[in-house]
Design an enzyme around this catalytic site. Structure first.
Site, PDB file in Angstrom:
ATOM      1  N   ILE A 123     -21.624  22.434 -28.967  1.00 55.56           N
ATOM      2  CA  ILE A 123     -22.155  21.662 -27.842  1.00 55.56           C
ATOM      3  C   ILE A 123     -23.673  21.704 -27.907  1.00 55.56           C
ATOM      4  O   ILE A 123     -24.297  22.773 -27.882  1.00 55.56           O
ATOM      5  CB  ILE A 123     -21.632  22.233 -26.513  1.00 55.56           C
ATOM      6  CG1 ILE A 123     -20.099  22.093 -26.452  1.00 55.56           C
ATOM      7  CG2 ILE A 123     -22.279  21.527 -25.323  1.00 55.56           C
ATOM      8  CD1 ILE A 123     -19.555  20.696 -26.700  1.00 55.56           C
ATOM      9  N   LYS A 168     -18.731  17.480 -32.726  1.00 55.76           N
ATOM     10  CA  LYS A 168     -17.671  16.505 -32.981  1.00 55.76           C
ATOM     11  C   LYS A 168     -17.615  15.366 -31.953  1.00 55.76           C
ATOM     12  O   LYS A 168     -16.952  14.380 -32.193  1.00 55.76           O
ATOM     13  CB  LYS A 168     -16.311  17.204 -33.028  1.00 55.76           C
ATOM     14  CG  LYS A 168     -16.184  18.190 -34.194  1.00 55.76           C
ATOM     15  CD  LYS A 168     -14.726  18.563 -34.492  1.00 55.76           C
ATOM     16  CE  LYS A 168     -14.120  19.504 -33.484  1.00 55.76           C
ATOM     17  NZ  LYS A 168     -12.812  20.047 -33.909  1.00 55.76           N
ATOM     18  N   GLY A 169     -18.278  15.505 -30.826  1.00 53.07           N
ATOM     19  CA  GLY A 169     -18.271  14.398 -29.863  1.00 53.07           C
ATOM     20  C   GLY A 169     -17.325  14.607 -28.694  1.00 53.07           C
ATOM     21  O   GLY A 169     -16.219  15.120 -28.855  1.00 53.07           O
ATOM     22  N   GLN A 221     -20.666  14.862 -18.798  1.00 51.05           N
ATOM     23  CA  GLN A 221     -19.766  13.916 -19.463  1.00 51.05           C
ATOM     24  C   GLN A 221     -18.321  14.306 -19.252  1.00 51.05           C
ATOM     25  O   GLN A 221     -17.449  13.453 -19.039  1.00 51.05           O
ATOM     26  CB  GLN A 221     -20.038  13.895 -20.969  1.00 51.05           C
ATOM     27  CG  GLN A 221     -21.109  12.936 -21.376  1.00 51.05           C
ATOM     28  CD  GLN A 221     -20.817  12.389 -22.769  1.00 51.05           C
ATOM     29  OE1 GLN A 221     -20.036  11.461 -22.913  1.00 51.05           O
ATOM     30  NE2 GLN A 221     -21.429  12.958 -23.760  1.00 51.05           N
ATOM     31  N   GLY A 238     -17.530  12.192 -25.573  1.00 47.31           N
ATOM     32  CA  GLY A 238     -17.504  11.077 -24.612  1.00 47.31           C
ATOM     33  C   GLY A 238     -16.110  10.546 -24.359  1.00 47.31           C
ATOM     34  O   GLY A 238     -15.721  10.315 -23.215  1.00 47.31           O
ATOM     35  N   GLU A 239     -15.354  10.325 -25.405  1.00 48.24           N
ATOM     36  CA  GLU A 239     -14.008   9.745 -25.252  1.00 48.24           C
ATOM     37  C   GLU A 239     -12.985  10.824 -24.896  1.00 48.24           C
ATOM     38  O   GLU A 239     -12.163  10.626 -24.006  1.00 48.24           O
ATOM     39  CB  GLU A 239     -13.565   9.060 -26.557  1.00 48.24           C
ATOM     40  CG  GLU A 239     -14.633   8.203 -27.236  1.00 48.24           C
ATOM     41  CD  GLU A 239     -14.841   6.835 -26.580  1.00 48.24           C
ATOM     42  OE1 GLU A 239     -14.235   6.562 -25.541  1.00 48.24           O
ATOM     43  OE2 GLU A 239     -15.634   6.051 -27.133  1.00 48.24           O
ATOM     44  N   PHE A 260     -19.250   2.217 -20.485  1.00 48.91           N
ATOM     45  CA  PHE A 260     -17.867   2.648 -20.765  1.00 48.91           C
ATOM     46  C   PHE A 260     -17.174   1.782 -21.804  1.00 48.91           C
ATOM     47  O   PHE A 260     -15.942   1.708 -21.820  1.00 48.91           O
ATOM     48  CB  PHE A 260     -17.042   2.698 -19.471  1.00 48.91           C
ATOM     49  CG  PHE A 260     -17.697   3.444 -18.347  1.00 48.91           C
ATOM     50  CD1 PHE A 260     -17.996   4.783 -18.480  1.00 48.91           C
ATOM     51  CD2 PHE A 260     -18.030   2.810 -17.157  1.00 48.91           C
ATOM     52  CE1 PHE A 260     -18.611   5.482 -17.460  1.00 48.91           C
ATOM     53  CE2 PHE A 260     -18.653   3.500 -16.134  1.00 48.91           C
ATOM     54  CZ  PHE A 260     -18.943   4.837 -16.286  1.00 48.91           C
ATOM     55  N   THR A 304     -25.723  18.142 -19.925  1.00 50.14           N
ATOM     56  CA  THR A 304     -25.277  16.745 -19.969  1.00 50.14           C
ATOM     57  C   THR A 304     -23.858  16.658 -20.536  1.00 50.14           C
ATOM     58  O   THR A 304     -23.095  15.763 -20.166  1.00 50.14           O
ATOM     59  CB  THR A 304     -26.240  15.862 -20.780  1.00 50.14           C
ATOM     60  OG1 THR A 304     -26.429  16.431 -22.069  1.00 50.14           O
ATOM     61  CG2 THR A 304     -27.582  15.730 -20.077  1.00 50.14           C
TER      62      THR A 304
END
Lengths: 328, 708
Positions: B599, B671-672, B608, B674-675, B233, B604
């Site tokens: 995506i 584009k991501g 997330q 996780g955050e 994290f 997964t």
């Protein structure tokens, strides 16, 4: 954790003798509290007397009620058919505590002996009169959000963290102990102490005495009961405030009440005056609101736990409503 | 045989290893002659160590050494401040103490337990000095960080003159990453100039550089292994001083040293989300058009190192406004240095901005979604650039449908379910879509299987799974024929896993490597370069007498991207129940809708999104590290008293992806996530609590005491 000796006697006299002979010796049962305290350096016994081989696991009904062996696990007690049928308040309270894994290990005797969770008690780099008499109370002017409303002293404002103890107190349990000087029975209300000038003493056990069983009398309080625990997360957190409520209701009239609160004092806080007030009263919101106020007489808060002056009566009120089945 | 494509729902490629115990983490390497290191923490918050008495510890069974500032070898990279090549705390380099819990010695023994026992026998004496850990008391001492400029568009504090305005302060306590896996470093030297580490790292290349810098080694002579990471994290984005200490100890003792932090040390030595107080002002016309936003933030940092993050930046572009000003300051205290924690500053900032916007919606008597639509930013007004892609309106719509927004009552405290008050809330966020240089090596084996290597990490998102899907899609072979390897500094260079950029960066390298391999095979097979028909790879190798085919491909951000502003966007929705008597909040439902481009790995990615929402619920409801400022020590620095949410706190969480590829950022269009999966959650919950109760909680976490 320090290095220590370890013995595992098979009978009660051997265990109490082993304790009495040692200078800094402690009983080890489930270990869910003691081992943590040893890891943190809060206690450092030279010898541990493991009592898990002692024949103290039985839960037996008897004419007057039930006898719970000191080594019965919290889970075994909460799941026992006689407990569920006759003392549902106790099952509710036990299941409100800790996590399933801890309840599987923790014993009834050990739970009675559970130490406070006051952060100053747990951190050897900060003062605590309970851990080191005379070093001062870190909580008095420190972070005292979890601390006592009742019965505290200028030496200690810690609270007893147990849920089980609150229900046992409401249910008038008797703690049976055995020591080198013989056996005796201690009323639960006399078992835990208020801190006074000696916060290092949690209870009235004498050196070497071992809890052998906890007995509950026959009880009419098996129907209108509730244990309400308010905490910062839904599971695996100690109570901000908890309320154990057992009512004997006939024809919408309260024949008797057994009430205790947790998270508010150095010992489980029995509410005898509130019980007396409720006796003979009808089940009603007004009555319960008055009861909740009576319960708060003498409460004193500190910098971070003022919210408990509201939360405690609210919790008791809600527990009374739920136990009685009162709507609205 | 099924041939997976990008976007499929493939189970985690290393899932079996993880659930069967086959995955080997940094703490699980047993080496000949291995020793165990346990750190001794300081018990003062500021001052100097005058002496350390190690005699009793050294006499204790199994103890090999007690390393202190008084006997440690010098770390050559630890030089005076002006010329230093190593950032941050220089452990055992001098006798200064900057914060309570700072390691003052390292006990090394033949077992972990014996080292732990000896730690309790080490006695330090100090010359204590005054210290400050009280954030509020020292907020006036906030300074503008070196690398951060105040921002102004139009007129500063223009909101003050608007007909309708909100001006409020929002507080976040410090929050700890607390991954399940403790931080572990195992280090051993081979000769004077070659060292190997098994260490918990989000970036094996950056760890390699940091250790090479500290010991002035050729990076080629530093091997970093971090094949499996049990959650991080952000707490393993950098190389921490105790990792250097493990390497130092291994050098001094000429034996392998495994240094494991205790859970309690995880609260002081590997960073945290910093305590932050934010003042937000928003002004609007009576019909809800925003005319000015002001966002000022103060965050805590360490006296020995400046940590900054982007908590105010979101207010510059998320909504259209002619006037925006932001101020960002840090307050140095006697505390460990913070670190980015999932969502990092953007999550902190979003809580303030999105709470203020919610307050504005009630002041305007306007639906919060309608207010957001009214002030929708069609271009990035901060950078004055078009978005590469933005589907936030679609996020609002899908989230509102899914949570049942139409059941929301505009007037707080008027929605009941039995004894419980019911409320709905929305919180939005944006996180930059990044891409940086990455390499990947692909090797086609004679049996037609493919091995891909890149020095990236997997701290949990399922990096290998995503990479295998990208490769399967382009090579048109089944996923089970592809192996992706990571977490080894000898692999081709990849960026540190952080900022949601791994699939964008490493995925692009894998993509490009696969395309290059495919082209090469097409030409070997005598087909046009862009042929997409199936070809038998093994046969092509045999026909061309090739034992294997290997390509290393470098992939960089494209020039075109500079003409656009690139962000992932999210809208989080929460439904809560609040008990009016006890103040207990139950989060009943969370819907997370994200525009994160294409995506790549549905299963997964969904995990997330759920994990991020859980983190956000912790931020909203339970997490708070508390100091006793008299001692400068945490009073709840352990897993019993610092409350991460438990399963019983977590409701059904629905993850919805817009799933439209971004045409600019990279060849995959991703584009991501996780955050962004965490950003906006805390505000959604706090806003739902307000809707239920009429009580506005501006200081997290939302514990029962604040609602009675």
């Amino acid at each position: 954790m320090n290095q220590f000796q370890y013995v595992r006697p098979a009978q009660v006299p051997g265990a109490t003798k082993a304790i009495t002979n040692g200078a800094n010796t402690q009983f080890l049962a489930g270990g869910t509290n003691l081992i943590d305290l040893m890891k943190m350096g809060v206690v450092a016994p030279e010898k541990l007397v493991d009592i898990n081989n002692l024949p103290l696991k039985k839960i037996e009904g008897n004419a007057g009620g039930i006898s719970i062996g000191a080594l019965a696990s919290n889970t075994e007690v909460a799941e026992h058919p006689l407990i569920k049928a006759n003392y549902p308040l106790l099952a509710l309270a036990i299941n409100a505590g800790a996590s399933p894994q801890l309840r599987n290990m923790a014993t009834v005797g050990g739970n009675l002996m559970q130490r406070t969770r006051c952060p100053y008690f747990f951190d050897t780099a900060m003062p605590c009169n309970k851990r080191m008499p005379g070093s001062g109370c870190g909580a008095l002017e420190g972070y005292n959000r979890m601390h006592a409303l009742f019965g505290a002293s200028d030496k200690c404002i810690a609270v007893n963290p147990s849920d089980m103890n609150v229900a046992l107190t409401a249910l008038d349990a008797t703690v049976h102990v055995s020591g080198v000087k013989g056996k005796r029975a201690i009323k639960i209300s006399d078992f835990h102490r208020l801190p006074g000038q000696h916060p290092e003493l949690d209870n009235t056990l004498q050196k070497g005495e071992l809890i052998t069983s906890v007995d509950l009398p026959a009880s009419p309080f098996n129907k209108n009961v509730h244990y309400l625990k308010v905490r910062d997360r839904t599971s695996y957190a100690f109570a901000l405030v908890s309320a154990a409520v057992a009512l004997n209701i006939e024809n919408n009239t309260i024949q008797g009440a057994r009430l205790a609160m947790g998270g508010v004092a150095h010992k489980p806080w029995r509410l005898t005056e509130t019980e007396a007030f409720l006796k003979g009263k009808p089940v009603s919101l007004d009555v319960f609101k008055q009861a909740a106020q009576i319960a708060m007489q003498g409460a004193k808060a500190y910098e971070h736990n003022k919210f408990k002056l509201t939360l405690a009566p609210n919790t008791l009120l809600q527990a009374l409503k739920t136990a009685s089945g009162l709507k609205a | 045989m099924k041939k997976e494509t990008i976007g499929d729902s493939l189970s985690r490629v290393d899932g079996r290893l993880k659930v069967t115990g086959g995955a080997k983490y940094s703490g699980e390497y047993d080496l000949p002659g291995l020793t165990y290191g346990v750190l001794v923490p300081a018990t003062i918050a500021s001052g100097t160590i005058t002496a350390i008495d190690s005699k009793a510890a050294l006499r204790a069974p199994g103890v090999v050494a007690v390393i202190t500032p008084f006997n440690a070898i010098k770390v050559p990279g630890y030089q005076p401040e002006a010329s230093t090549r190593v950032k941050g705390l220089k452990l055992f380099n001098d006798n200064q103490v900057y914060f309570n819990g700072q390691p003052i010695a390292l006990v090394v023994a033949d077992t972990f337990e014996r080292a732990t026992n000896a730690v309790s026998l080490v006695k330090a004496t100090y010359q204590a000095q005054p210290f400050e850990t009280n954030f509020n008391k020292n907020i006036d001492k906030g300074v503008s960080p070196q690398n951060n400029k105040d921002y102004l568009r139009g007129e500063a504090y223009a909101y003050k003159n608007a007909p309708i305005k909100i001006e409020q302060e929002y507080t976040l306590p410090s929050e700890m990453h607390n991954p399940m896996e403790l931080h572990v470093t195992t280090a051993f030297w081979t000769g004077d100039d070659n060292v190997t580490l098994y260490t918990k790292s989000q970036g094996v290349i950056s760890s390699q550089r940091a250790i090479a810098n500290a010991f002035q080694l050729d990076p080629k002579n530093v091997q970093i292994n971090s094949r499996f990471v049990g959650g991080a994290f952000g707490s393993s984005l950098r190389t921490w001083p105790h990792e250097v200490a493990a390497v130092q100890a291994a050098k001094m003792l000429n034996r392998p040293v495994k240094l494991t932090l205790t859970r309690e040390q995880m609260f002081t030595l590997v960073g945290y989300r910093p305590h932050t107080v934010q003042k937000v002002g928003i002004g609007a016309t009576a019909d809800g058009k925003i005319v000015g936003i002001s966002h000022e933030s103060h965050s805590q940092t360490a006296v020995y190192e400046e940590f900054t993050e982007r908590s105010v930046n979101v207010s510059r572009f998320l909504y259209s406004s002619p006037n925006v000003n932001t101020v960002y300051k840090v307050v140095p205290l006697n505390v460990g240095v913070p670190a980015p924690m999932r969502g990092p500053g953007e999550a902190t900032g979003s809580f303030a901005l999105e709470s203020a916007l919610d307050e504005l919606s009630y002041a305007l008597n306007m639906d919060p979604i309608e207010l957001r639509l009214k002030n929708y930013a069609d271009v990035d007004e901060e950078k004055n650039l078009p978005w590469s892609s933005k589907y936030l309106k679609e996020c609002y719509q899908k989230g509102a449908d899914s949570i049942g927004w139409s059941n929301r009552k505009a007037k707080p405290g008027t929605n009941n379910d039995g004894e419980w008050l019911v409320g709905y809330g929305i919180g939005c966020g944006a996180f930059g879509a990044y891409r940086s240089r990455s390499l990947a090596k692909i090797k086609l084996m004679p049996n037609g299987t493919v091995n891909i290597q890149s020095a990236t990490s997997d701290i949990g998102p399922g990096t290998g799974t995503s990479m295998v899907l990208i490769a399967a899609d382009i090579l048109k072979i089944p996923a089970e024929k592809i192996v992706f390897e990571l977490g080894d500094s000898s692999f081709p260079v990849a960026p540190t896993q952080g900022g949601s950029a791994t699939v964008s960066s490493v995925g692009s390298a894998v993509h490009d490597a696969c395309v290059a391999l495919r082209q090469k095979l097409n030409s070997l097979a005598g087909k046009p370069e862009n042929n997409t028909d199936d070809i038998d790879y093994a046969k092509v190798l045999t026909q061309n007498n090739l034992p294997f085919l290997e390509i290393t491909q470098e992939s960089n951000a494209n020039e075109e991207a500079k003409k656009y502003s690139m962000y992932s966007f999210s809208a989080h929705f929460a439904k809560v129940h609040v008990h009016p008597l006890t103040g207990v909040v139950k989060v009943k439902n969370v819907v997370a809708v994200v525009d994160a481009g294409k995506i790549v790995s549905y299963k997964t990615a969904r995990s997330q999104m759920i994990g991020g929402a859980v983190g956000g619920i912790g931020m909203a409801m339970t997490e708070e590290a508390v100091f006793d400022d008299r001692f400068g020590r945490y009073v709840n620095g352990n897993f019993a008293d610092y409350h991460v949410p438990v399963n019983a706190d977590i409701p059904q969480i629905e993850a919805i992806f817009i799933n439209k590829p971004d045409p600019i950022i990279n060849p995959i269009g991703t584009k991501g996530i996780g955050e962004i999966s965490l950003i906006g959650v805390a505000a959604a919950v706090a806003n739902a609590v307000y809707n239920a109760t009429g009580k506005r909680i501006r200081e997290l976490p939302i514990t029962p005491d604040k609602l009675i």
